[in-house]
Scaffold this motif. Sequence first.
Motif, PDB file in Angstrom:
ATOM      1  N   LYS A  60       0.818  -1.216   0.000  1.00  0.00           N
ATOM      2  CA  LYS A  60       0.000   0.000   0.000  1.00  0.00           C
ATOM      3  C   LYS A  60       0.853   1.269   0.000  1.00  0.00           C
ATOM      4  O   LYS A  60       0.475   2.272  -0.582  1.00  0.00           O
ATOM      5  N   PHE A  61       1.994   1.211   0.681  1.00  0.00           N
ATOM      6  CA  PHE A  61       2.799   2.413   0.825  1.00  0.00           C
ATOM      7  C   PHE A  61       4.094   2.388   0.022  1.00  0.00           C
ATOM      8  O   PHE A  61       4.875   3.333   0.068  1.00  0.00           O
ATOM      9  N   GLY A  62       4.351   1.297  -0.680  1.00  0.00           N
ATOM     10  CA  GLY A  62       5.443   1.243  -1.646  1.00  0.00           C
ATOM     11  C   GLY A  62       6.858   1.159  -1.103  1.00  0.00           C
ATOM     12  O   GLY A  62       7.807   1.434  -1.831  1.00  0.00           O
ATOM     13  N   PHE A  63       7.022   0.791   0.147  1.00  0.00           N
ATOM     14  CA  PHE A  63       8.366   0.588   0.664  1.00  0.00           C
ATOM     15  C   PHE A  63       8.936  -0.694   0.060  1.00  0.00           C
ATOM     16  O   PHE A  63       8.193  -1.617  -0.268  1.00  0.00           O
ATOM     17  N   ASP A  64      10.253  -0.779  -0.045  1.00  0.00           N
ATOM     18  CA  ASP A  64      10.840  -2.008  -0.575  1.00  0.00           C
ATOM     19  C   ASP A  64      10.977  -3.051   0.537  1.00  0.00           C
ATOM     20  O   ASP A  64      10.745  -2.759   1.705  1.00  0.00           O
ATOM     21  N   LYS A  65      11.374  -4.260   0.145  1.00  0.00           N
ATOM     22  CA  LYS A  65      11.427  -5.375   1.100  1.00  0.00           C
ATOM     23  C   LYS A  65      12.402  -5.110   2.244  1.00  0.00           C
ATOM     24  O   LYS A  65      12.109  -5.422   3.400  1.00  0.00           O
ATOM     25  N   LYS A  66      13.542  -4.540   1.944  1.00  0.00           N
ATOM     26  CA  LYS A  66      14.534  -4.264   2.977  1.00  0.00           C
ATOM     27  C   LYS A  66      13.997  -3.229   3.971  1.00  0.00           C
ATOM     28  O   LYS A  66      14.129  -3.381   5.183  1.00  0.00           O
ATOM     29  N   GLU A  67      13.361  -2.188   3.434  1.00  0.00           N
ATOM     30  CA  GLU A  67      12.822  -1.118   4.286  1.00  0.00           C
ATOM     31  C   GLU A  67      11.672  -1.616   5.158  1.00  0.00           C
ATOM     32  O   GLU A  67      11.562  -1.243   6.315  1.00  0.00           O
ATOM     33  N   LYS A  68      10.795  -2.471   4.615  1.00  0.00           N
ATOM     34  CA  LYS A  68       9.664  -2.973   5.414  1.00  0.00           C
ATOM     35  C   LYS A  68      10.155  -3.773   6.613  1.00  0.00           C
ATOM     36  O   LYS A  68       9.604  -3.668   7.704  1.00  0.00           O
ATOM     37  N   ASN A  69      11.224  -4.546   6.412  1.00  0.00           N
ATOM     38  CA  ASN A  69      11.797  -5.314   7.525  1.00  0.00           C
ATOM     39  C   ASN A  69      12.425  -4.395   8.567  1.00  0.00           C
ATOM     40  O   ASN A  69      12.286  -4.611   9.768  1.00  0.00           O
ATOM     41  N   LYS A  70      13.079  -3.359   8.097  1.00  0.00           N
ATOM     42  CA  LYS A  70      13.679  -2.364   8.999  1.00  0.00           C
ATOM     43  C   LYS A  70      12.599  -1.649   9.809  1.00  0.00           C
ATOM     44  O   LYS A  70      12.734  -1.458  11.020  1.00  0.00           O
ATOM     45  N   LEU A  71      11.513  -1.264   9.141  1.00  0.00           N
ATOM     46  CA  LEU A  71      10.411  -0.581   9.827  1.00  0.00           C
ATOM     47  C   LEU A  71       9.757  -1.491  10.863  1.00  0.00           C
ATOM     48  O   LEU A  71       9.390  -1.037  11.949  1.00  0.00           O
ATOM     49  N   TRP A  72       9.609  -2.776  10.547  1.00  0.00           N
ATOM     50  CA  TRP A  72       9.042  -3.723  11.507  1.00  0.00           C
ATOM     51  C   TRP A  72       9.939  -3.830  12.736  1.00  0.00           C
ATOM     52  O   TRP A  72       9.470  -3.761  13.870  1.00  0.00           O
ATOM     53  N   ARG A  73      11.245  -4.004  12.517  1.00  0.00           N
ATOM     54  CA  ARG A  73      12.180  -4.129  13.650  1.00  0.00           C
ATOM     55  C   ARG A  73      12.154  -2.871  14.515  1.00  0.00           C
ATOM     56  O   ARG A  73      12.198  -2.953  15.746  1.00  0.00           O
ATOM     57  N   ARG A  74      12.055  -1.708  13.872  1.00  0.00           N
ATOM     58  CA  ARG A  74      12.009  -0.446  14.610  1.00  0.00           C
ATOM     59  C   ARG A  74      10.750  -0.374  15.478  1.00  0.00           C
ATOM     60  O   ARG A  74      10.815  -0.008  16.655  1.00  0.00           O
ATOM     61  N   ALA A  75       9.600  -0.710  14.908  1.00  0.00           N
ATOM     62  CA  ALA A  75       8.342  -0.672  15.667  1.00  0.00           C
ATOM     63  C   ALA A  75       8.376  -1.668  16.824  1.00  0.00           C
ATOM     64  O   ALA A  75       8.001  -1.337  17.952  1.00  0.00           O
ATOM     65  N   LYS A  76       8.840  -2.867  16.548  1.00  0.00           N
ATOM     66  CA  LYS A  76       8.900  -3.915  17.579  1.00  0.00           C
ATOM     67  C   LYS A  76       9.806  -3.496  18.734  1.00  0.00           C
ATOM     68  O   LYS A  76       9.458  -3.661  19.907  1.00  0.00           O
ATOM     69  N   SER A  77      10.941  -2.926  18.410  1.00  0.00           N
ATOM     70  CA  SER A  77      11.892  -2.491  19.427  1.00  0.00           C
ATOM     71  C   SER A  77      11.376  -1.282  20.215  1.00  0.00           C
ATOM     72  O   SER A  77      11.412  -1.275  21.442  1.00  0.00           O
ATOM     73  N   ALA A  78      10.910  -0.261  19.508  1.00  0.00           N
ATOM     74  CA  ALA A  78      10.462   0.980  20.164  1.00  0.00           C
ATOM     75  C   ALA A  78       9.296   0.735  21.115  1.00  0.00           C
ATOM     76  O   ALA A  78       9.227   1.324  22.193  1.00  0.00           O
ATOM     77  N   LEU A  79       8.370  -0.122  20.705  1.00  0.00           N
ATOM     78  CA  LEU A  79       7.182  -0.386  21.528  1.00  0.00           C
ATOM     79  C   LEU A  79       7.370  -1.560  22.485  1.00  0.00           C
ATOM     80  O   LEU A  79       6.489  -1.864  23.281  1.00  0.00           O
ATOM     81  N   LYS A  80       8.522  -2.222  22.384  1.00  0.00           N
ATOM     82  CA  LYS A  80       8.816  -3.406  23.207  1.00  0.00           C
ATOM     83  C   LYS A  80       7.715  -4.456  23.031  1.00  0.00           C
ATOM     84  O   LYS A  80       7.125  -4.938  24.003  1.00  0.00           O
TER      85      LYS A  80
END
Length: 171
Positions: A60-80
Amino acid sequence: MYESTVQDPQRIGIDTSILVNLTIKEINMFNFREQEFSPSDSLYYAMKTKYEFKGVILNKFGFDKKEKNKLWRRAKSALKLNPIRIGKRDISEYLDKVKKANAIIVKRSNPQFQTHMKIGDEDIEIIANFLKWKINKVYTSDRAFYETCRILGLQANLISMQEYSKMKKRL
């Protein structure tokens, strides 16, 4: 919003819509976690949430595969965030409860005003996992998800798109 009073730790379920909106709206997730929740609260996601998040970010938002994984790790870490790992057959009785609760919501929907309150299979599985794990509270930005959780007796918190704009300024 979390108030600095002593509270019992809660088990809080986070829906995909919250994670996507926090990411897309570029809201500081560390500050969101700090202001919305007690330090002793545990935040959980169903495994389906991870895949749904990555799919939405990619498709939906057009991020690439590498970026989507990075964004997931960031959300998971930031929100614990902690994963809920339960196979489908372990939640079958809860899947039926969620489907029945959503059927009630669908009957209440008003097609004349294009009110669509049916949740998808992914959401059914996510809510079933929350029920199985006895999650105290659920955060979502999806009205149908919210209403279904409420019918099931889950304490649900609906964050509207307008609230994200306010958070962006506040956080």
